[in-house]
Motif scaffolding. Structure first.
Motif, PDB file in Angstrom:
ATOM      1  N   LEU A 145      -2.954 -33.548 -41.691  1.00 25.82           N
ATOM      2  CA  LEU A 145      -2.110 -32.408 -41.296  1.00 25.82           C
ATOM      3  C   LEU A 145      -0.630 -32.797 -41.256  1.00 25.82           C
ATOM      4  CD1 LEU A 145      -4.325 -31.009 -38.395  1.00 25.82           C
ATOM      5  CD2 LEU A 145      -4.025 -30.028 -40.665  1.00 25.82           C
ATOM      6  N   HIS A 146      -0.362 -34.007 -40.765  1.00 23.39           N
ATOM      7  CA  HIS A 146       1.024 -34.511 -40.708  1.00 23.39           C
ATOM      8  C   HIS A 146       1.056 -35.845 -41.446  1.00 23.39           C
ATOM      9  CE1 HIS A 146       1.768 -31.631 -37.466  1.00 23.39           C
ATOM     10  NE2 HIS A 146       0.633 -32.027 -36.938  1.00 23.39           N
TER      11      HIS A 146
ATOM     12  N   ARG B  60      -3.766 -24.580 -32.315  1.00 24.43           N
ATOM     13  CA  ARG B  60      -3.994 -24.620 -33.766  1.00 24.43           C
ATOM     14  C   ARG B  60      -4.786 -23.396 -34.219  1.00 24.43           C
ATOM     15  NH1 ARG B  60      -5.598 -30.392 -35.510  1.00 24.43           N
ATOM     16  NH2 ARG B  60      -3.454 -30.745 -34.939  1.00 24.43           N
ATOM     17  N   LYS B  63      -2.451 -20.137 -33.716  1.00 25.40           N
ATOM     18  CA  LYS B  63      -1.364 -20.015 -34.703  1.00 25.40           C
ATOM     19  C   LYS B  63      -1.879 -20.085 -36.131  1.00 25.40           C
ATOM     20  CE  LYS B  63       2.383 -21.644 -31.758  1.00 25.40           C
ATOM     21  NZ  LYS B  63       3.355 -22.689 -31.510  1.00 25.40           N
ATOM     22  N   GLN B  64      -3.189 -20.130 -36.266  1.00 30.64           N
ATOM     23  CA  GLN B  64      -3.843 -20.190 -37.583  1.00 30.64           C
ATOM     24  C   GLN B  64      -3.252 -21.302 -38.450  1.00 30.64           C
ATOM     25  OE1 GLN B  64      -3.599 -16.169 -39.030  1.00 30.64           O
ATOM     26  NE2 GLN B  64      -5.423 -15.574 -37.898  1.00 30.64           N
ATOM     27  N   GLN B  65      -3.107 -22.460 -37.816  1.00 31.87           N
ATOM     28  CA  GLN B  65      -2.555 -23.605 -38.547  1.00 31.87           C
ATOM     29  C   GLN B  65      -3.637 -24.235 -39.419  1.00 31.87           C
ATOM     30  OE1 GLN B  65      -1.152 -25.954 -35.263  1.00 31.87           O
ATOM     31  NE2 GLN B  65       0.873 -25.014 -35.278  1.00 31.87           N
ATOM     32  N   LYS B  66      -3.165 -25.148 -40.294  1.00 32.85           N
ATOM     33  CA  LYS B  66      -4.082 -25.873 -41.162  1.00 32.85           C
ATOM     34  C   LYS B  66      -5.058 -26.676 -40.286  1.00 32.85           C
ATOM     35  CE  LYS B  66      -3.717 -29.057 -45.043  1.00 32.85           C
ATOM     36  NZ  LYS B  66      -2.846 -30.059 -45.642  1.00 32.85           N
ATOM     37  N   GLY B  68      -7.514 -25.309 -38.650  1.00 29.31           N
ATOM     38  CA  GLY B  68      -7.945 -24.458 -37.538  1.00 29.31           C
ATOM     39  C   GLY B  68      -9.461 -24.313 -37.451  1.00 29.31           C
TER      40      GLY B  68
END
Lengths: 244, 206
Positions: A145-146, B60, B63-66, B68
């Motif tokens: 992710l990062h 996560r 915010k519908q992040q990668k 999730g």
């Protein structure tokens, strides 16, 4: 001399030497520590990661305290102020993680201190997992992710340190390890170029910031180590001669 | 005052615990109390740490992040295990078996992955680190340890060969002791620096 008396002597002598050398080094005196280039390489990689807009990750170990290595958690936290400065935290790409609640709390407090009272609520301190394996399982996806440009590993790790290092290097990140425990150091020796071994671990945070106190720590450690070595050689000689 | 108060608490607690190590009988009641407080605080810190873990995954998902989807799995399994643990208690045989039958295979597979990684690393150590005295001696000692641990080399007791094999077997122990002495001294210095308030990891000051 009993073990208790030996313990008091070592601790008392360390305290006295630390105070004396801290005062001495407040002037212009310098203590030349053995040449070790890894911290410098780590700093350069961190700068390179900032320039590339990549994340910098500081990992503070998966335990705060262990019976075999009681000081490693504290040492990781003592190193943190030199690396998580307000400038480092500005772009939001400086991430901090640990595998124990105590470490996360202390790390958060240190970072908040640099934020002058904690004006930011978005502090990049997180806990991927509360046990060594869950920490590993939680940390590896984070590298996806990062994608980290630079990762510093400090504190208490086990063999799983090798997998953490492998995951970071697969993403093209640079790993610097000042991680304790003999098993972690042996595993990391095969994976990581920039690694501090044995007592070298405790040359940090002075490797980043050679302040008077850090230099006093180095010279104190060297004096006590030398004294111990001489005593061990004398004791071995006396034992061989049949005196003791 | 805000800065001084934690320093006093840290130094006072540290010195009392240290003194308790040397004067066990005299300080036993105080030491017991301090250790109990410490255990409670560590437990609380663990809970707060889990709170951070959950917060990270909830954020996560929200915010519908990668990643999730994986966070949803973490949250659902965490809630399920926590609720089942509260209802059935960790002493329940079904609950224990259920949890262990998931954790042990997962950890074993990670260990297998670790074994492969270490084997690969040891095979390519010369390529990654070059022909340095450290890498050569590391590889040689690892190979020697593996060969000697096979148990095929067992000369007659008391012979010169047996003495040499015993000597070589003891070498890693000597190395470990050397490293441990260095690390223990480093640990003592870190502890004394905290006790003297030269290092204050609890407030972030250098």
């Amino acid at each position: 001399m009993t073990w208790t008396q030996i313990g008091w002597t070592v601790i008392g002598l360390s305290a006295v030497l630390l105070i004396v050398f801290s005062i001495l080094f407040k002037g212009k005196r310098q203590y030349k520590v053995r040449k070790f280039t890894s911290p410098g390489v780590f700093q350069k990689q961190r700068v390179a990661a900032i320039e590339r807009g990549q994340a910098r990750h500081l990992v503070l170990g998966d335990q705060f305290w262990s019976r075999s290595y009681p000081a490693l958690g504290l040492h990781a936290l003592a190193t943190l102020p030199s690396l998580a400065t307000s400038e480092d935290l500005l772009d939001g790409e400086q991430l901090l993680s640990a595998g124990a609640g105590e470490l996360v709390l202390f790390a958060r407090q240190i970072v908040e201190g640099h934020y002058q009272g904690g004006f930011s609520t978005h502090l990049p301190v997180f806990l991927p997992g509360p046990t060594p394996f869950s920490f590993l399982a939680g940390f590896i996806p984070e590298t996806g992710l990062h994608p980290p440009g630079s990762v510093g590993m400090f504190g208490n790790f086990g063999l799983t340190a090798a997998l953490l290092s492998e995951a970071v290097e697969l993403r093209g990140g640079h790993v610097f390890a000042a991680a304790g425990s003999i098993t972690a150091q042996a595993a990391l020796f095969m994976k990581t170029q920039d690694l501090l071994i044995g007592e070298e671990v405790f040359l940090l945070p002075g490797g980043f910031e050679p302040t008077a106190v850090n230099q006093a720590g180095w010279v104190t450690e060297d004096i006590i180590r030398l004294a111990l070595m001489i005593l061990l050689v004398i004791a071995a000689g006396l034992k061989m001669a049949g005196v003791i | 005052m805000k800065k001084i108060f934690p320093i006093f608490i840290a130094i006072g607690t540290g010195l009392t615990v240290l003194a308790g190590y040397f004067f066990t009988l005299q300080l036993a009641p105080v030491l017991g109390l301090l250790i109990n407080w410490g255990i409670v605080l560590v437990g609380l810190a663990g809970l707060i740490g889990i709170g951070y873990l959950l917060k990270m995954h909830v954020t996560r998902v929200a915010k519908q992040q990668k990643g999730g989807f994986y966070s949803v799995i973490v949250l659902v399994t965490f809630l399920f295990t926590a609720v089942a643990g509260f209802i059935l208690t960790p002493e329940d045989a079904f609950f224990r078996n259920w949890v262990l039958n998931i954790i042990i295979p997962v950890e074993t597979s990670l260990l297998a992955l670790l074994a492969v990684t270490l084997l690969y690393g040891s095979l390519f150590i010369i390529r990654s680190r070059g022909w340095t005295p450290m890498s050569v001696s590391f590889l040689a000692s690892a190979l020697a340890s593996l060969v000697f641990s096979l148990g095929y080399l067992s000369p007659q007791a008391g012979s010169v060969a047996a003495d040499w094999i015993n000597f070589i077997r003891r070498l890693p122990i000597a190395g470990i002791r050397g490293i441990l002495i260095g690390m223990a001294l480093g640990g003592v210095i870190v502890g004394v620096r905290v006790l003297l308030a030269m290092d204050r990891p609890y407030d972030g000051d250098k």
